[in-house]
Write a protein that holds these residues in place. Structure first.
Motif, PDB file in Angstrom:
ATOM      1  N   ASN A   1       0.807  -1.216   0.000  1.00 41.19           N
ATOM      2  CA  ASN A   1       0.000   0.000   0.000  1.00 41.19           C
ATOM      3  C   ASN A   1       0.844   1.271   0.000  1.00 41.19           C
ATOM      4  O   ASN A   1       0.522   2.237  -0.699  1.00 41.19           O
ATOM      5  N   ASP A   2       1.908   1.300   0.782  1.00 40.69           N
ATOM      6  CA  ASP A   2       2.736   2.504   0.855  1.00 40.69           C
ATOM      7  C   ASP A   2       3.411   2.789  -0.484  1.00 40.69           C
ATOM      8  O   ASP A   2       3.485   3.945  -0.916  1.00 40.69           O
ATOM      9  N   ALA A   3       3.922   1.730  -1.139  1.00 36.43           N
ATOM     10  CA  ALA A   3       4.552   1.917  -2.449  1.00 36.43           C
ATOM     11  C   ALA A   3       3.526   2.392  -3.478  1.00 36.43           C
ATOM     12  O   ALA A   3       3.827   3.228  -4.337  1.00 36.43           O
ATOM     13  N   ALA A   4       2.292   1.869  -3.387  1.00 30.37           N
ATOM     14  CA  ALA A   4       1.234   2.292  -4.310  1.00 30.37           C
ATOM     15  C   ALA A   4       0.891   3.761  -4.104  1.00 30.37           C
ATOM     16  O   ALA A   4       0.736   4.520  -5.068  1.00 30.37           O
ATOM     17  N   LEU A   5       0.768   4.185  -2.838  1.00 32.91           N
ATOM     18  CA  LEU A   5       0.460   5.589  -2.556  1.00 32.91           C
ATOM     19  C   LEU A   5       1.556   6.513  -3.079  1.00 32.91           C
ATOM     20  O   LEU A   5       1.272   7.605  -3.594  1.00 32.91           O
ATOM     21  N   GLU A   6       2.796   6.078  -2.957  1.00 35.50           N
ATOM     22  CA  GLU A   6       3.906   6.892  -3.443  1.00 35.50           C
ATOM     23  C   GLU A   6       3.813   7.100  -4.943  1.00 35.50           C
ATOM     24  O   GLU A   6       4.082   8.192  -5.455  1.00 35.50           O
ATOM     25  N   ARG A   7       3.424   6.053  -5.673  1.00 34.40           N
ATOM     26  CA  ARG A   7       3.289   6.186  -7.121  1.00 34.40           C
ATOM     27  C   ARG A   7       2.050   6.999  -7.494  1.00 34.40           C
ATOM     28  O   ARG A   7       2.081   7.795  -8.438  1.00 34.40           O
ATOM     29  N   PHE A   8       0.934   6.806  -6.773  1.00 36.22           N
ATOM     30  CA  PHE A   8      -0.273   7.593  -7.056  1.00 36.22           C
ATOM     31  C   PHE A   8      -0.003   9.080  -6.862  1.00 36.22           C
ATOM     32  O   PHE A   8      -0.572   9.919  -7.568  1.00 36.22           O
ATOM     33  N   ALA A   9       0.867   9.414  -5.900  1.00 38.44           N
ATOM     34  CA  ALA A   9       1.175  10.819  -5.633  1.00 38.44           C
ATOM     35  C   ALA A   9       1.935  11.467  -6.783  1.00 38.44           C
ATOM     36  O   ALA A   9       1.964  12.690  -6.898  1.00 38.44           O
ATOM     37  N   GLN A  10       2.548  10.663  -7.655  1.00 35.99           N
ATOM     38  CA  GLN A  10       3.313  11.205  -8.776  1.00 35.99           C
ATOM     39  C   GLN A  10       2.427  11.617  -9.948  1.00 35.99           C
ATOM     40  O   GLN A  10       2.910  12.264 -10.880  1.00 35.99           O
ATOM     41  N   ILE A  11       1.163  11.233  -9.909  1.00 38.52           N
ATOM     42  CA  ILE A  11       0.250  11.581 -11.003  1.00 38.52           C
ATOM     43  C   ILE A  11      -0.205  13.017 -10.804  1.00 38.52           C
ATOM     44  O   ILE A  11      -0.768  13.371  -9.768  1.00 38.52           O
ATOM     45  N   VAL A  12       0.040  13.863 -11.785  1.00 38.08           N
ATOM     46  CA  VAL A  12      -0.204  15.300 -11.655  1.00 38.08           C
ATOM     47  C   VAL A  12      -1.694  15.604 -11.728  1.00 38.08           C
ATOM     48  O   VAL A  12      -2.510  14.786 -12.164  1.00 38.08           O
ATOM     49  N   ASP A  13      -2.039  16.831 -11.294  1.00 39.91           N
ATOM     50  CA  ASP A  13      -3.449  17.233 -11.234  1.00 39.91           C
ATOM     51  C   ASP A  13      -4.070  17.392 -12.611  1.00 39.91           C
ATOM     52  O   ASP A  13      -5.278  17.238 -12.775  1.00 39.91           O
ATOM     53  N   ASN A  14      -3.258  17.714 -13.627  1.00 45.26           N
ATOM     54  CA  ASN A  14      -3.813  17.909 -14.971  1.00 45.26           C
ATOM     55  C   ASN A  14      -3.821  16.619 -15.790  1.00 45.26           C
ATOM     56  O   ASN A  14      -3.802  16.647 -17.013  1.00 45.26           O
ATOM     57  N   ALA A  15      -3.830  15.487 -15.094  1.00 41.19           N
ATOM     58  CA  ALA A  15      -3.868  14.198 -15.786  1.00 41.19           C
ATOM     59  C   ALA A  15      -5.228  13.985 -16.436  1.00 41.19           C
ATOM     60  O   ALA A  15      -6.204  14.713 -16.179  1.00 41.19           O
ATOM     61  N   ASP A  16      -5.284  12.973 -17.271  1.00 44.42           N
ATOM     62  CA  ASP A  16      -6.545  12.616 -17.904  1.00 44.42           C
ATOM     63  C   ASP A  16      -7.594  12.299 -16.837  1.00 44.42           C
ATOM     64  O   ASP A  16      -7.281  11.748 -15.776  1.00 44.42           O
ATOM     65  N   SER A  17      -8.854  12.665 -17.105  1.00 44.13           N
ATOM     66  CA  SER A  17      -9.909  12.525 -16.097  1.00 44.13           C
ATOM     67  C   SER A  17     -10.084  11.077 -15.641  1.00 44.13           C
ATOM     68  O   SER A  17     -10.291  10.811 -14.448  1.00 44.13           O
ATOM     69  N   SER A  18      -9.979  10.137 -16.570  1.00 40.42           N
ATOM     70  CA  SER A  18     -10.142   8.735 -16.197  1.00 40.42           C
ATOM     71  C   SER A  18      -9.020   8.275 -15.279  1.00 40.42           C
ATOM     72  O   SER A  18      -9.240   7.547 -14.313  1.00 40.42           O
ATOM     73  N   VAL A  19      -7.789   8.729 -15.571  1.00 42.21           N
ATOM     74  CA  VAL A  19      -6.650   8.373 -14.729  1.00 42.21           C
ATOM     75  C   VAL A  19      -6.778   9.029 -13.356  1.00 42.21           C
ATOM     76  O   VAL A  19      -6.517   8.400 -12.322  1.00 42.21           O
ATOM     77  N   LYS A  20      -7.204  10.279 -13.334  1.00 44.96           N
ATOM     78  CA  LYS A  20      -7.343  10.993 -12.062  1.00 44.96           C
ATOM     79  C   LYS A  20      -8.430  10.371 -11.200  1.00 44.96           C
ATOM     80  O   LYS A  20      -8.275  10.225  -9.978  1.00 44.96           O
ATOM     81  N   TYR A  21      -9.571   9.997 -11.831  1.00 44.65           N
ATOM     82  CA  TYR A  21     -10.645   9.338 -11.069  1.00 44.65           C
ATOM     83  C   TYR A  21     -10.153   8.025 -10.469  1.00 44.65           C
ATOM     84  O   TYR A  21     -10.357   7.751  -9.278  1.00 44.65           O
ATOM     85  N   ALA A  22      -9.514   7.209 -11.291  1.00 46.99           N
ATOM     86  CA  ALA A  22      -9.038   5.911 -10.810  1.00 46.99           C
ATOM     87  C   ALA A  22      -8.001   6.071  -9.707  1.00 46.99           C
ATOM     88  O   ALA A  22      -7.951   5.280  -8.763  1.00 46.99           O
ATOM     89  N   THR A  23      -7.167   7.116  -9.808  1.00 46.11           N
ATOM     90  CA  THR A  23      -6.158   7.366  -8.774  1.00 46.11           C
ATOM     91  C   THR A  23      -6.814   7.682  -7.437  1.00 46.11           C
ATOM     92  O   THR A  23      -6.462   7.115  -6.392  1.00 46.11           O
TER      93      THR A  23
END
Length: 557
Positions: free
Chosen positions: A436-458
């Motif tokens: 879980n911690d490694a997953a959260l670290e990677r999710f945090a790297q996804i920027v705010d202007n990402a695609d809506s589907s990617v942002k929702y899933a994140t």
């Protein structure tokens, strides 16, 4: 540059060109025969020009189709040349112990006057006693290489085998150190997630010269090799395998060092820092410690993605040399010939510069798109697709390696879209492994202007992680933010309600816990008062009954 063919049997498909060529020639002859029978009244008419060009058109189209088939067969055959670095996630350690059991190892020039083979057995036994949580295989090398013990953590099996090592175990003549290394390489399972190392106990005396090529093969497979030398550089006399012929033998120190240096020099441009091919003198102080440290360093890599679990297994990323598959080149050329065949068949000689029909124009546009599209993005998308398939097959180590490679390459070329999808898939893979911690670290790297589907899933997956940790308030926040992006998702609504209910229960439980403490104190005081009153009442009753009994007993007496 190594030139390899993965499926050479596919080249038999080129034999189909023989009947295809015969059929094309027969068809062409019939066209020519029909053409000679046609009477053309107006030589300059449009139809007359088309008829004259028709035999050439048929011949050129047939050639293009044949060339397309050739390229298709070559692409399927899997030709490759050149290499590239592929990141691979590793966990755990595995060591293959390779023993040279040729007759030269019988020379008694090791310290203490014992044979080289006997010294190698004692040296290996000492190493094994300090190799906790390490899988071990045992390979013997003489004229060939044979795996005696596959990978195991049972030390007793390995110790028992060491006592029985001798040249009589194999009947093959000569000494092939290269074949011994290849057998050790095969002892590691395919697509193994362990960090593999080979320790070769030998005097360096070989008869076929395959050592250097085998060392290169080990490096390309991501396996480090340590050649451990035994014996003296002075020539010693031994009796060969026939029991009669005397032979001079010595520790071939220079040959072993030269092979190691040559392999490392060839692979220096690959920047594989965590792989090595080294020679170690068994008589040098600290040599055993150097070997043990070499397998420990692999688990001290800085690219650790998860904490140690119950078995203290550690995850890290290493790099392996992989051949570059060239099927895309053959497919591209094949598509070119296919499109060219359609263009030739649609050519119209009328008009300025022999204009093309609509179908021909579409073929050209398709061809240009295929040849001028972004190569890097197409390659990255293909890697993501392959890694996703590995994820569905629960081969998470392969998935992590593919997603990690795509994210790294996308960052180098500045492709944010491809990088975001790769990072997201990498995080989901970690989540599937309960990291879980490694997953959260990677999710945090996804920027705010990402695609809506990617942002929702994140946001949705961050809510899942918070819910798993019992942080229901944060989980509700993530699910609420996800619904702001896409309010039509039923799962997000359900999880939001569950998070809110659990958050309310948690708050209510805290309040009830405080009131229960106060009520318990009050009830304890009340109970004490009641028991005191009961005790006093019982005491008075006992005294009254005692007086009554005394008087009654006097009267009876």
């Amino acid at each position: 540059m190594n030139f390899t063919c993965q499926r050479p049997e596919a080249l038999y498909g080129l034999l189909l060109l023989i009947p295809a060529s015969i059929f094309a020639i027969i068809k062409y002859m019939k066209v020519i025969e029909s053409y000679n029978k046609i009477t053309i009244k107006e030589e300059d008419s449009i139809e007359a020009k088309r008829i004259k060009r028709f035999p050439i058109t048929i011949a050129l189209k047939s050639v293009c189709m044949m060339l397309f088939w050739v390229m298709l067969v070559l692409a399927y055959a899997g030709f490759s040349w050149g290499t590239y670095l592929e990141p691979v996630q590793k966990s755990g350690k595995a060591v293959s112990l390779v023993f040279d059991i040729s007759y030269s190892m019988q020379a008694e020039d090791a310290p203490g006057g014992i044979s080289r083979l006997e010294a190698a057995k004692k040296y290996a036994s000492m190493l094994i006693s300090h190799m906790d949580r390490t899988a071990i295989s045992v390979v013997v090398a003489k004229g060939d290489g044979v795996v005696l013990v596959p990978l195991t953590e049972d030390r007793s099996v390995v110790d028992t085998l060491l006592d029985s090592l001798s040249p009589q175990l194999m009947s093959s003549v000569g000494t092939s150190l290269g074949k011994g290394l290849k057998a050790a390489l095969k002892s590691f399972p395919a697509n193994s997630s362990q960090a593999n190392t080979i320790w070769f106990f030998t005097d360096g005396d070989e008869t076929d010269g395959l050592l250097e090529s085998a060392l290169s093969e080990c490096i390309k497979s991501g396996v480090s090799v340590f050649l451990i030398g035994f014996g003296s550089e002075r020539e010693s006399k031994i009796i060969s395998g026939d029991g009669k012929t005397p032979v001079m033998t010595a520790l071939r120190l220079e040959n072993l060092k030269k092979a190691c240096a040559s392999v490392m020099k060839k692979n220096a441009a690959s920047h594989i820092s965590d792989l090595q091919v080294s020679y170690i003198d068994a008589t040098e102080p600290g040599s055993a410690l150097e070997l043990l440290e070499s397998i420990k360093k692999k688990t001290e890599n800085t690219n650790i993605y998860s904490d140690a679990d119950e078995k203290n297994d550690e995850f890290f990323v290493t790099y392996e040399l992989k051949p570059v598959q060239r099927y895309k080149i053959f497919l591209g050329i094949g598509i070119f010939f296919l499109a060219l065949g359609f263009i030739i068949s649609e050519l119209n000689p009328d008009g300025i510069a022999s204009r093309l029909h609509k179908h021909s124009t579409v073929s050209i546009i398709f061809l240009l798109l295929m040849l001028t599209s972004c190569k890097e993005r197409v390659s990255g998308a293909g890697t993501i697709l392959q890694s996703t398939w590995n994820w569905y097959q629960q081969r998470y180590n392969d998935s992590v390696a593919g997603f990690f490679q795509t994210a790294y390459e996308a960052d180098l070329i500045g492709d944010e879209l491809l990088e975001q999808y790769a990072v997201y898939d990498l995080a989901v893979t970690y989540l599937s492994q309960n990291e879980n911690d490694a997953a959260l670290e990677r999710f945090a790297q996804i920027v705010d202007n990402a695609d809506s589907s990617v942002k929702y899933a994140t946001l949705y997956n961050c809510g899942i992680i918070a819910y798993r940790k019992g942080d229901f308030e944060s989980a509700a926040h993530y699910f609420r933010e996800a619904m702001k992006i896409d309010g039509s998702k039923i799962n997000a609504k359900i999880n939001l309600e569950l998070s809110l209910k659990n958050s309310e229960k948690e708050a209510r439980a805290k309040e009830n816990g405080i009131s229960q403490v106060s009520e318990t104190n009050d009830s304890d005081t009340l109970e004490k008062a009641i028991f005191e009153r009961i005790r006093e009442y019982d005491k008075r009753q006992w005294k009254n009954s005692e007086k009554t009994e005394k008087s009654t007993s006097t009267m009876d007496y």
